[in-house]
Design a protein around this motif. Structure first.
Motif, PDB file in Angstrom:
ATOM      1  N   ARG A 105       0.837  -1.200   0.000  1.00  0.00           N
ATOM      2  CA  ARG A 105       0.000   0.000   0.000  1.00  0.00           C
ATOM      3  C   ARG A 105       0.874   1.253   0.000  1.00  0.00           C
ATOM      4  O   ARG A 105       0.536   2.267  -0.628  1.00  0.00           O
ATOM      5  CB  ARG A 105      -0.923  -0.006   1.219  1.00  0.00           C
ATOM      6  N   VAL A 106       1.996   1.186   0.699  1.00  0.00           N
ATOM      7  CA  VAL A 106       2.925   2.317   0.702  1.00  0.00           C
ATOM      8  C   VAL A 106       3.562   2.476  -0.671  1.00  0.00           C
ATOM      9  O   VAL A 106       3.743   3.601  -1.151  1.00  0.00           O
ATOM     10  CB  VAL A 106       4.001   2.138   1.793  1.00  0.00           C
ATOM     11  N   GLN A 107       3.894   1.363  -1.316  1.00  0.00           N
ATOM     12  CA  GLN A 107       4.457   1.448  -2.664  1.00  0.00           C
ATOM     13  C   GLN A 107       3.481   2.127  -3.623  1.00  0.00           C
ATOM     14  O   GLN A 107       3.896   2.866  -4.525  1.00  0.00           O
ATOM     15  CB  GLN A 107       4.826   0.051  -3.161  1.00  0.00           C
ATOM     16  N   GLU A 108       2.195   1.899  -3.441  1.00  0.00           N
ATOM     17  CA  GLU A 108       1.194   2.576  -4.270  1.00  0.00           C
ATOM     18  C   GLU A 108       1.214   4.084  -4.022  1.00  0.00           C
ATOM     19  O   GLU A 108       1.059   4.881  -4.959  1.00  0.00           O
ATOM     20  CB  GLU A 108      -0.191   2.002  -3.983  1.00  0.00           C
ATOM     21  N   ILE A 109       1.413   4.486  -2.762  1.00  0.00           N
ATOM     22  CA  ILE A 109       1.531   5.910  -2.447  1.00  0.00           C
ATOM     23  C   ILE A 109       2.773   6.494  -3.120  1.00  0.00           C
ATOM     24  O   ILE A 109       2.738   7.595  -3.685  1.00  0.00           O
ATOM     25  CB  ILE A 109       1.578   6.120  -0.920  1.00  0.00           C
ATOM     26  N   ASN A 110       3.876   5.760  -3.062  1.00  0.00           N
ATOM     27  CA  ASN A 110       5.110   6.222  -3.719  1.00  0.00           C
ATOM     28  C   ASN A 110       4.854   6.494  -5.196  1.00  0.00           C
ATOM     29  O   ASN A 110       5.284   7.515  -5.746  1.00  0.00           O
ATOM     30  CB  ASN A 110       6.214   5.180  -3.575  1.00  0.00           C
ATOM     31  N   SER A 111       4.160   5.559  -5.830  1.00  0.00           N
ATOM     32  CA  SER A 111       3.877   5.708  -7.254  1.00  0.00           C
ATOM     33  C   SER A 111       2.980   6.914  -7.505  1.00  0.00           C
ATOM     34  O   SER A 111       3.218   7.705  -8.433  1.00  0.00           O
ATOM     35  CB  SER A 111       3.227   4.431  -7.783  1.00  0.00           C
ATOM     36  N   LYS A 112       1.954   7.081  -6.672  1.00  0.00           N
ATOM     37  CA  LYS A 112       1.028   8.198  -6.838  1.00  0.00           C
ATOM     38  C   LYS A 112       1.738   9.535  -6.687  1.00  0.00           C
ATOM     39  O   LYS A 112       1.435  10.500  -7.416  1.00  0.00           O
ATOM     40  CB  LYS A 112      -0.094   8.085  -5.793  1.00  0.00           C
ATOM     41  N   LEU A 113       2.693   9.617  -5.761  1.00  0.00           N
ATOM     42  CA  LEU A 113       3.389  10.867  -5.479  1.00  0.00           C
ATOM     43  C   LEU A 113       4.655  11.045  -6.313  1.00  0.00           C
ATOM     44  O   LEU A 113       5.364  12.047  -6.145  1.00  0.00           O
ATOM     45  CB  LEU A 113       3.740  10.938  -3.989  1.00  0.00           C
ATOM     46  N   ASN A 114       4.933  10.055  -7.164  1.00  0.00           N
ATOM     47  CA  ASN A 114       6.119  10.121  -8.020  1.00  0.00           C
ATOM     48  C   ASN A 114       7.405  10.249  -7.209  1.00  0.00           C
ATOM     49  O   ASN A 114       8.282  11.062  -7.485  1.00  0.00           O
ATOM     50  CB  ASN A 114       6.011  11.283  -9.013  1.00  0.00           C
ATOM     51  N   ARG A 119      12.596  -2.766  -2.336  1.00  0.00           N
ATOM     52  CA  ARG A 119      12.926  -3.343  -1.031  1.00  0.00           C
ATOM     53  C   ARG A 119      12.150  -2.639   0.076  1.00  0.00           C
ATOM     54  O   ARG A 119      11.639  -1.533  -0.091  1.00  0.00           O
ATOM     55  CB  ARG A 119      14.433  -3.245  -0.780  1.00  0.00           C
ATOM     56  N   HIS A 120      12.095  -3.300   1.205  1.00  0.00           N
ATOM     57  CA  HIS A 120      11.512  -2.706   2.400  1.00  0.00           C
ATOM     58  C   HIS A 120      12.382  -3.098   3.583  1.00  0.00           C
ATOM     59  O   HIS A 120      12.743  -4.271   3.753  1.00  0.00           O
ATOM     60  CB  HIS A 120      10.056  -3.115   2.610  1.00  0.00           C
ATOM     61  N   ALA A 121      12.738  -2.096   4.388  1.00  0.00           N
ATOM     62  CA  ALA A 121      13.725  -2.302   5.440  1.00  0.00           C
ATOM     63  C   ALA A 121      13.348  -1.529   6.696  1.00  0.00           C
ATOM     64  O   ALA A 121      12.671  -0.496   6.632  1.00  0.00           O
ATOM     65  CB  ALA A 121      15.102  -1.850   4.953  1.00  0.00           C
ATOM     66  N   VAL A 122      13.808  -2.058   7.829  1.00  0.00           N
ATOM     67  CA  VAL A 122      13.757  -1.340   9.103  1.00  0.00           C
ATOM     68  C   VAL A 122      15.179  -0.913   9.424  1.00  0.00           C
ATOM     69  O   VAL A 122      16.102  -1.726   9.406  1.00  0.00           O
ATOM     70  CB  VAL A 122      13.201  -2.223  10.238  1.00  0.00           C
ATOM     71  N   ILE A 123      15.345   0.363   9.718  1.00  0.00           N
ATOM     72  CA  ILE A 123      16.654   0.912  10.068  1.00  0.00           C
ATOM     73  C   ILE A 123      16.598   1.295  11.541  1.00  0.00           C
ATOM     74  O   ILE A 123      15.757   2.097  11.958  1.00  0.00           O
ATOM     75  CB  ILE A 123      16.975   2.157   9.218  1.00  0.00           C
ATOM     76  N   THR A 124      17.481   0.708  12.343  1.00  0.00           N
ATOM     77  CA  THR A 124      17.448   0.983  13.773  1.00  0.00           C
ATOM     78  C   THR A 124      18.847   0.819  14.358  1.00  0.00           C
ATOM     79  O   THR A 124      19.815   0.571  13.628  1.00  0.00           O
ATOM     80  CB  THR A 124      16.430   0.075  14.488  1.00  0.00           C
ATOM     81  N   ASP A 125      18.961   0.984  15.680  1.00  0.00           N
ATOM     82  CA  ASP A 125      20.267   0.807  16.311  1.00  0.00           C
ATOM     83  C   ASP A 125      20.325  -0.528  17.040  1.00  0.00           C
ATOM     84  O   ASP A 125      19.326  -1.251  17.141  1.00  0.00           O
ATOM     85  CB  ASP A 125      20.597   1.980  17.239  1.00  0.00           C
TER      86      ASP A 125
END
Length: 355
Positions: free
Chosen positions: A6-15, A46-52
């Motif tokens: 669903r987030v990837q769809e937002i990325n596409s919509k917002l270019n 890709r989809h990732a979590v960035i943390t410490d």
């Protein structure tokens, strides 16, 4: 559909090529990761979590299917920079309504090879309509509040302080299954009850006091919220009058609320009853708000809310009357909105209780 899609769809919509999610509730909603520090990154590849390091193991356990990136000495800026360089990202979205300006400045300086694109609340809006699983968690959280209200009535008596009642409420919320409180419990007695968000004090409860209690807990990440106002001793005619007007306003709003209405339309129903009864200026907050992973979500039930309330949203309905130097009343239920009305998750008695 998986939430990251669903987030990837937002990325596409917002270019945009990718998005960096910084809102902790959105991170949990999208990835499952509930740690206190980090980002979720989603691109088309890709989809990732960035943390410490403190949260690496937690991220691995909670964010199933996600790449876990643990930052090094270069901090988040270096880790994010390496990630988007390898992903050939030129336009990176960020949550402009949530990210601190200082964090934005650091990223902007470190990622000068990419454009940072504000996406406002696009990710947050995905959380508005709850799934059946989310609704069940909220329902259970609210049922814990009902148990606590029933028991706290046996604890309240003249001489007990607001702080003692608040502490007891928070203890019981956890005892009955809450992970934590969804906000610090409000306990306001006597004239203090004229303050909608009063902080509990060392004031001792006295005979004749209104006592307003507003509290909730978190169950598997999801919040509850309820308010009840009682009288210690016998209620005066004035107290009964105010209480009954608030109850009438709340019942009318509950009867009105359904999918397809604007938030301001529902607010007006309760507000008109209170104002027409002669208490204009004594109901200074909105009628309610959405509840989910966070206690105060959108859309709201307020005099200015233009957004449409949809089926599957969860809203509080909490009118009040507050009179300086006298006291106040608020009654709040938590409800699921449906096409034909509501499902009320709050079952505690709403008749005026005199202890």
């Amino acid at each position: 559909m998986d939430n990251f899609k669903r987030v990837q769809e937002i990325n596409s919509k917002l270019n945009i090529d990718a998005v960096l999610i910084s809102n902790g509730n959105n991170m949990r909603y999208i990835s499952g990761f509930a740690g206190e520090t980090g980002y979720v990154y989603i691109s088309g590849n890709r989809h990732a979590v960035i943390t410490d390091f403190r949260y690496t193991y937690q991220a691995e356990a909670e964010a199933e299917g996600y790449e876990i990136v643990t930052i090094g000495s270069g901090g988040y800026e270096e880790a994010i920079g390496n990630l988007i360089k390898s992903d050939n990202v030129k336009r990176l979205g960020f949550e402009s309504e949530d990210m601190l300006f200082s964090d934005y400045e650091k990223l902007k300086n470190a990622l000068d090879f990419a454009e940072l694109v504000p996406i406002k609340d696009e990710i947050t809006r995905l959380r508005r309509i709850k799934t059946p699983k989310e609704l069940e968690r909220i329902r259970i959280a609210e049922s814990i509040g009902d148990k606590v209200f029933s028991e706290i009535l046996n604890f309240i008596k003249p001489g007990v302080t607001e702080l003692e009642v608040a502490a007891r409420i928070e203890y019981l919320l956890k005892l009955y299954g809450g992970e934590k409180t969804s906000f610090p419990a409000i306990v306001a007695s006597g004239v203090n009850s004229s303050m909608p968000h009063a902080v509990p004090t060392s004031k001792k409860i006295e005979k004749g006091d209104f006592v307003t209690m507003d509290f909730g807990c978190v169950y598997e990440g999801y919040c509850s919220d309820m308010t009840r106002t009682i009288v210690v001793g016998k209620a005066t005619d004035k107290q009964k009058e105010i209480y009954n007007i608030v109850l009438e306003a709340q019942l009318a709003a509950l009867d009105t609320l359904r999918a397809g209405l604007k938030g301001k339309d529902v607010d007006k129903v309760a507000r008109d009853i209170i104002y027409n009864a002669g208490y204009e200026g004594c109901f200074g907050h909105g009628l309610g708000h959405s509840v989910g992973l966070f206690i105060h979500e959108n859309p709201r039930l307020s005099a200015t809310e233009e957004d449409i309330i949809e089926a599957g949203m969860v809203e509080t309905v909490e009118p009040g009357i507050y009179i300086r130097g006298f006291g106040g009343v608020r009654i709040e239920d938590l409800v699921e909105v449906t096409e034909n009305g509501i499902v009320n998750y709050t079952h505690s008695d709403k008749s005026l209780i005199e202890l």
